[in-house]
Design an enzyme around this catalytic site. Structure first.
Site, PDB file in Angstrom:
ATOM      1  N   ASN A  47       0.870  -1.243   0.106  1.00 30.08           N
ATOM      2  CA  ASN A  47      -0.089  -0.043  -0.116  1.00 30.08           C
ATOM      3  C   ASN A  47       0.638   1.265   0.036  1.00 30.08           C
ATOM      4  OD1 ASN A  47      -2.443  -1.683   0.239  1.00 30.08           O
ATOM      5  ND2 ASN A  47      -2.100  -1.659   2.316  1.00 30.08           N
ATOM      6  N   HIS A 133     -13.976  -2.210   5.960  1.00 26.07           N
ATOM      7  CA  HIS A 133     -12.696  -3.059   6.615  1.00 26.07           C
ATOM      8  C   HIS A 133     -13.089  -3.565   7.963  1.00 26.07           C
ATOM      9  CE1 HIS A 133      -8.634  -2.982   8.170  1.00 26.07           C
ATOM     10  NE2 HIS A 133      -8.289  -3.548   7.142  1.00 26.07           N
ATOM     11  N   GLU A 177     -15.750   3.181   4.030  1.00 22.69           N
ATOM     12  CA  GLU A 177     -14.621   3.667   3.450  1.00 22.69           C
ATOM     13  C   GLU A 177     -14.781   4.490   2.198  1.00 22.69           C
ATOM     14  OE1 GLU A 177     -11.997   0.237   2.540  1.00 22.69           O
ATOM     15  OE2 GLU A 177     -12.913  -1.060   3.880  1.00 22.69           O
ATOM     16  N   SER A 181     -10.451  -0.819   0.306  1.00 22.79           N
ATOM     17  CA  SER A 181      -9.219  -1.395   0.012  1.00 22.79           C
ATOM     18  C   SER A 181      -9.003  -2.675  -0.723  1.00 22.79           C
ATOM     19  CB  SER A 181      -8.682  -1.854   1.538  1.00 22.79           C
ATOM     20  OG  SER A 181      -9.733  -2.652   2.021  1.00 22.79           O
ATOM     21  N   ASP A 206     -13.688   6.520   6.456  1.00 22.68           N
ATOM     22  CA  ASP A 206     -12.481   5.963   6.447  1.00 22.68           C
ATOM     23  C   ASP A 206     -11.669   6.198   5.075  1.00 22.68           C
ATOM     24  OD1 ASP A 206     -10.058   4.598   6.492  1.00 22.68           O
ATOM     25  OD2 ASP A 206     -11.172   2.805   7.380  1.00 22.68           O
ATOM     26  N   HIS A 209      -7.081   4.488   2.137  1.00 21.65           N
ATOM     27  CA  HIS A 209      -6.532   4.176   0.940  1.00 21.65           C
ATOM     28  C   HIS A 209      -6.717   5.314   0.095  1.00 21.65           C
ATOM     29  CE1 HIS A 209      -5.605   0.049   1.790  1.00 21.65           C
ATOM     30  NE2 HIS A 209      -6.265  -0.099   2.546  1.00 21.65           N
ATOM     31  N   LYS A 237      -0.042   3.831   4.990  1.00 15.19           N
ATOM     32  CA  LYS A 237      -0.129   3.539   3.353  1.00 15.19           C
ATOM     33  C   LYS A 237       0.499   4.422   2.476  1.00 15.19           C
ATOM     34  CE  LYS A 237      -4.299   1.273   5.135  1.00 15.19           C
ATOM     35  NZ  LYS A 237      -3.496  -0.171   5.721  1.00 15.19           N
TER      36      LYS A 237
END
Ligand SMILES: Cc1ncc(COP(=O)(O)O)c(C=O)c1O
Length: 387
Positions: A47, A133, A177, A181, A206, A209, A237
């Site tokens: 990542n 996640h 998210e 991810s 979130d 990423h 990440k």
């Protein structure tokens, strides 16, 4: 009961079902090319999208911090483990995502678990995207709130569930998210914010990423940061360091530092980690546009090469996270093994990290990958689809 034998049997069963996980250690720093057991691999499963984990500027900042602050925070932040570098990092992180303030946690896992379990309680309800996640799921579970899972990215399903269930509970939260991810697709954030506002729910996003990959994150980009109750970002990440933050209002920060157990009962983030993260934020703020455009170009090129090689891609996925769904665990493992023989590292991601029957290779592109290596990887994966 012989615990050792029971554990042994359990592991054997996992192995027989292709679900055994193992750790493999690198003999080099994290990066687009790595060494394992004296072999060089193209690393398509990190990542570290922007290659910052081995960037000399982050290393320099970490070394300076080591001299200035020593190696460890020494205690929880609430005792004597709060250092100036933490304050600087929290201010910079909050500003990066356009929030008033933030609180640093030792990992994204700790941030999500701490945030959700502190905010939600047994009389509350959390509406949660089906592919969120594990750290968000665990936070929901620990909160003891009612958890209502809506179909991935599906605002119609969410709205129907909000309409039917919201009024039965005290507080309501909507958790997602921003850039998923394992799937590389993006939440319809504006529509989610509207649903949250319509049904008097607080939205928690979130951005683990998305930060760095999509500049200052998708909330910032879509100008909805301040309509969110909290934005979570991780430093491990794109930012090439470790730890995480929860950004929001002063009230949220003060509430969390009084209530989030994963913050209260945990040693402060090591100062070297904080310094590297702070440097990464500054770097992404000054060079982010160029870094991002180069990463997205490279990702598009790999996607094109995969398509041309006959590999089916997920319609909604974009950016550097590229899932190739193979279905059976064994197929994903065999594909990963063929790539490995050709010096390409990609992991077979299996349940419970992803839903049953969606075992996959999850490729992640880094800014430092050479096009020829991405094209080579695409050809090999193509072989798995009969090309
Ligand atoms: C969406 C998401 N949130 C949180 C985390 C946890 O972050 P950390 O690795 O810092 O614990 C991860 C990945 O690990 C993630 O993918």
């Amino acid at each position: 009961v012989n615990l050792r034998e029971e554990l042994h049997d359990h592991l054997k069963k996992l192995e027989a079902g292709n679900r055994l996980r193992k750790i493999e250690s690198l003999a080099s720093a994290q990066g687009p090319y790595i060494n394992i057991d004296n072999r060089r691999f193209t690393n398509l499963c990190s990542n570290d999208y922007l290659g910052l984990a081995s960037d000399p500027r982050l290393i320099g900042a970490a070394k300076n911090a080591l001299d200035r602050w020593g190696t460890g925070a020494g205690s929880s932040r609430l005792l004597s483990g709060s250092l100036d570098i933490h304050d600087q990092l929290e201010k910079a992180a909050a500003d990066f995502v356009d929030m008033d303030t933030s609180l640093a946690f030792s990992s994204g896992y700790a941030a999500n678990v701490g945030l959700l379990s502190a905010l939600a309680g047994p009389k509350d309800v959390v509406f949660s995207d089906a592919l969120n996640h594990a750290s968000l799921i665990d936070g929901c579970r620990l909160s003891r709130a009612k958890i209502i899972v809506y179909r991935h990215l599906d605002t119609e399903d969410l709205n129907a569930k909000l309409a039917a269930e919201r009024s039965k509970y005290d507080r309501a939260f909507l958790v997602t998210e921003s850039y998923f991810s394992m799937d590389g697709d993006c939440a319809p954030l504006r529509r989610l914010v509207e649903s949250a506002e319509q049904y008097d729910a607080s939205i928690l996003v979130d951005e683990a990423h998305a930060l760095g990959v999509f500049g200052r994150g998708l909330c910032f980009e879509q100008e909805i940061s301040r309509r969110c109750a909290a934005i979570v970002g991780t430093f491990g990440k794109s930012f090439g360091s470790g730890g995480a933050f929860v950004a929001g209002t002063d009230e949220l920060r003060n509430y969390l530092l009084n209530s989030a157990r994963s913050f209260i009962f945990s040693t402060g983030m090591p100062p070297v980690v904080a310094a590297a993260a702070l440097e990464a934020i500054q770097l992404v703020r000054s060079e982010g546009i160029a870094l991002r455009s180069s990463l997205l170009k490279k990702s598009s090129r790999f996607r094109r090469a995969l398509s041309e090689a006959g590999v089916p891609l997920q319609a909604d996925s974009r950016g550097p996270i590229i899932p190739v769904i193979l279905g059976e665990d064994q197929t994903a493992l065999t594909a990963a093994e063929s790539l490995r023989k050709a010096g390409i590292l990609a992991r077979a991601i299996r349940p419970p990290s992803v839903p049953e029957n969606t075992a996959r290779l999850r490729f992640t592109v880094s800014i430092g990958h050479k096009n020829e290596d991405l094209e080579n990887a695409a050809r090999i994966v193509g072989g798995f689809f009969g090309a």
